[in-house]
Design a protein around this motif. Structure first.
Motif, PDB file in Angstrom:
ATOM      1  N   ASN A 160      -1.014 -14.510 -23.239  1.00 37.83           N
ATOM      2  CA  ASN A 160      -2.538 -14.208 -23.800  1.00 37.83           C
ATOM      3  C   ASN A 160      -1.976 -13.998 -25.234  1.00 37.83           C
ATOM      4  OD1 ASN A 160      -4.725 -12.629 -23.262  1.00 37.83           O
ATOM      5  ND2 ASN A 160      -2.989 -11.450 -21.802  1.00 37.83           N
ATOM      6  N   LEU A 161      -0.464 -14.611 -26.230  1.00 39.09           N
ATOM      7  CA  LEU A 161       0.216 -14.630 -26.870  1.00 39.09           C
ATOM      8  C   LEU A 161       0.380 -16.471 -26.923  1.00 39.09           C
ATOM      9  CD1 LEU A 161       3.811 -13.831 -26.955  1.00 39.09           C
ATOM     10  CD2 LEU A 161       1.716 -12.707 -28.267  1.00 39.09           C
ATOM     11  N   GLU A 162      -0.149 -17.028 -26.285  1.00 39.43           N
ATOM     12  CA  GLU A 162      -0.059 -18.164 -26.170  1.00 39.43           C
ATOM     13  C   GLU A 162      -1.549 -18.481 -26.957  1.00 39.43           C
ATOM     14  OE1 GLU A 162      -0.468 -22.525 -26.748  1.00 39.43           O
ATOM     15  OE2 GLU A 162       1.293 -21.159 -26.144  1.00 39.43           O
ATOM     16  N   LYS A 163      -2.903 -17.982 -25.909  1.00 37.62           N
ATOM     17  CA  LYS A 163      -4.038 -18.061 -26.750  1.00 37.62           C
ATOM     18  C   LYS A 163      -4.363 -18.070 -27.830  1.00 37.62           C
ATOM     19  CE  LYS A 163      -7.193 -16.918 -24.081  1.00 37.62           C
ATOM     20  NZ  LYS A 163      -8.171 -16.283 -22.863  1.00 37.62           N
ATOM     21  N   ILE A 164      -3.586 -16.566 -28.674  1.00 39.16           N
ATOM     22  CA  ILE A 164      -3.704 -15.708 -29.922  1.00 39.16           C
ATOM     23  C   ILE A 164      -2.794 -17.832 -30.750  1.00 39.16           C
ATOM     24  CG2 ILE A 164      -2.908 -14.626 -31.565  1.00 39.16           C
ATOM     25  CD1 ILE A 164      -2.865 -12.771 -28.988  1.00 39.16           C
ATOM     26  N   SER A 165      -1.600 -17.804 -30.260  1.00 36.03           N
ATOM     27  CA  SER A 165      -1.396 -18.346 -31.606  1.00 36.03           C
ATOM     28  C   SER A 165      -2.365 -19.797 -31.434  1.00 36.03           C
ATOM     29  CB  SER A 165      -0.322 -19.780 -30.725  1.00 36.03           C
ATOM     30  OG  SER A 165       0.099 -20.105 -31.098  1.00 36.03           O
ATOM     31  N   TRP A 166      -2.858 -20.149 -30.303  1.00 33.49           N
ATOM     32  CA  TRP A 166      -3.814 -21.738 -30.091  1.00 33.49           C
ATOM     33  C   TRP A 166      -4.835 -20.933 -31.154  1.00 33.49           C
ATOM     34  CZ3 TRP A 166      -6.674 -22.452 -25.566  1.00 33.49           C
ATOM     35  CH2 TRP A 166      -7.594 -23.974 -25.468  1.00 33.49           C
ATOM     36  N   TRP A 167      -5.149 -20.051 -31.331  1.00 33.67           N
ATOM     37  CA  TRP A 167      -6.405 -19.966 -32.091  1.00 33.67           C
ATOM     38  C   TRP A 167      -6.144 -19.699 -33.759  1.00 33.67           C
ATOM     39  CZ3 TRP A 167      -7.409 -16.120 -35.259  1.00 33.67           C
ATOM     40  CH2 TRP A 167      -8.481 -15.812 -36.345  1.00 33.67           C
ATOM     41  N   ILE A 168      -4.769 -19.375 -33.620  1.00 32.08           N
ATOM     42  CA  ILE A 168      -4.281 -19.237 -35.126  1.00 32.08           C
ATOM     43  C   ILE A 168      -3.652 -20.671 -36.069  1.00 32.08           C
ATOM     44  CG2 ILE A 168      -2.144 -18.257 -37.006  1.00 32.08           C
ATOM     45  CD1 ILE A 168      -2.020 -16.303 -34.669  1.00 32.08           C
ATOM     46  N   ARG A 169      -3.648 -21.152 -34.283  1.00 29.94           N
ATOM     47  CA  ARG A 169      -2.971 -22.960 -35.226  1.00 29.94           C
ATOM     48  C   ARG A 169      -4.156 -23.510 -35.333  1.00 29.94           C
ATOM     49  NH1 ARG A 169      -1.131 -24.524 -30.489  1.00 29.94           N
ATOM     50  NH2 ARG A 169      -3.064 -26.027 -30.325  1.00 29.94           N
ATOM     51  N   THR A 170      -5.328 -23.353 -34.461  1.00 28.45           N
ATOM     52  CA  THR A 170      -6.685 -24.390 -34.846  1.00 28.45           C
ATOM     53  C   THR A 170      -7.865 -23.599 -35.998  1.00 28.45           C
ATOM     54  OG1 THR A 170      -7.281 -23.309 -33.040  1.00 28.45           O
ATOM     55  CG2 THR A 170      -6.286 -25.726 -32.350  1.00 28.45           C
ATOM     56  N   SER A 171      -7.721 -22.293 -36.005  1.00 33.11           N
ATOM     57  CA  SER A 171      -8.924 -21.556 -36.277  1.00 33.11           C
ATOM     58  C   SER A 171      -8.526 -21.310 -38.097  1.00 33.11           C
ATOM     59  CB  SER A 171      -9.398 -20.488 -35.357  1.00 33.11           C
ATOM     60  OG  SER A 171     -10.212 -20.954 -34.444  1.00 33.11           O
ATOM     61  N   LEU A 172      -6.983 -21.212 -38.509  1.00 33.75           N
ATOM     62  CA  LEU A 172      -7.128 -20.598 -40.119  1.00 33.75           C
ATOM     63  C   LEU A 172      -7.046 -21.859 -40.609  1.00 33.75           C
ATOM     64  CD1 LEU A 172      -5.645 -17.108 -38.703  1.00 33.75           C
ATOM     65  CD2 LEU A 172      -7.530 -18.022 -38.949  1.00 33.75           C
TER      66      LEU A 172
END
Length: 153
Positions: free
Chosen positions: A141-153
């Motif tokens: 779940n941390l990896e999923k959040i990190s991926w979203w932060i990196r690609t969405s913000l």
């Protein structure tokens, strides 16, 4: 599922040649003068461009609802971490709750600050006891959040 390839998605190159069957992350989407969608893909330590027809979507980047659900899943596991000092036992759930509230606002600085604090607390806790089974759920779940932060913000 939305099959349009977008920034942050994971794709498989299905064009024969040097990059055939490699998997990469989409880092940019553009169009050429003929309105053909041109996708820039990060492969290991290099970037290459392909036409959309040369790529096959593997995994969509997570959406807001999935990220909020990931934060909830980590929150569910926090009580199981036995090696947390008292201060972190209070701070970690609070930071996770703040992160959950901050995500819909899309405030990059606020989200990154909270996420970094959460990641540091969990890294220290993991070093104390990394054998517990719940770490796999927390890490994915941390990896999923990190991926979203990196690609969405």
């Amino acid at each position: 599922m939305n099959n349009r390839i977008e920034k942050g998605d994971i794709v498989l190159i299905n064009k024969s040649g040097k990059y055939y069957n490699q998997i990469g992350e989409v880092i940019g989407v553009d169009y050429n003068i003929f309105f053909v969608k041109i996708i820039t893909v990060k492969l290991d330590n290099q970037e290459e461009t392909f036409e959309e027809k040369d790529l096959q979507l593997q995994t969509k980047k997570p959406n807001l609802q999935e990220i909020i659900a990931s934060v909830d899943k980590i929150l569910e596991q926090v009580d199981r971490i036995s090696h947390l000092p008292t201060k972190e036992k209070v701070e970690l759930p609070n930071r996770l709750k703040y992160l959950k509230l901050d995500i819909p606002k899309l405030d990059k600085q606020l989200i990154e600050k909270n996420f970094d604090s959460i990641d540091k607390i969990l890294t220290v806790a993991r070093e104390a006891d990394s054998s517990a089974s719940f770490w796999q759920e927390i890490d994915s779940n941390l990896e999923k959040i990190s991926w979203w932060i990196r690609t969405s913000l």
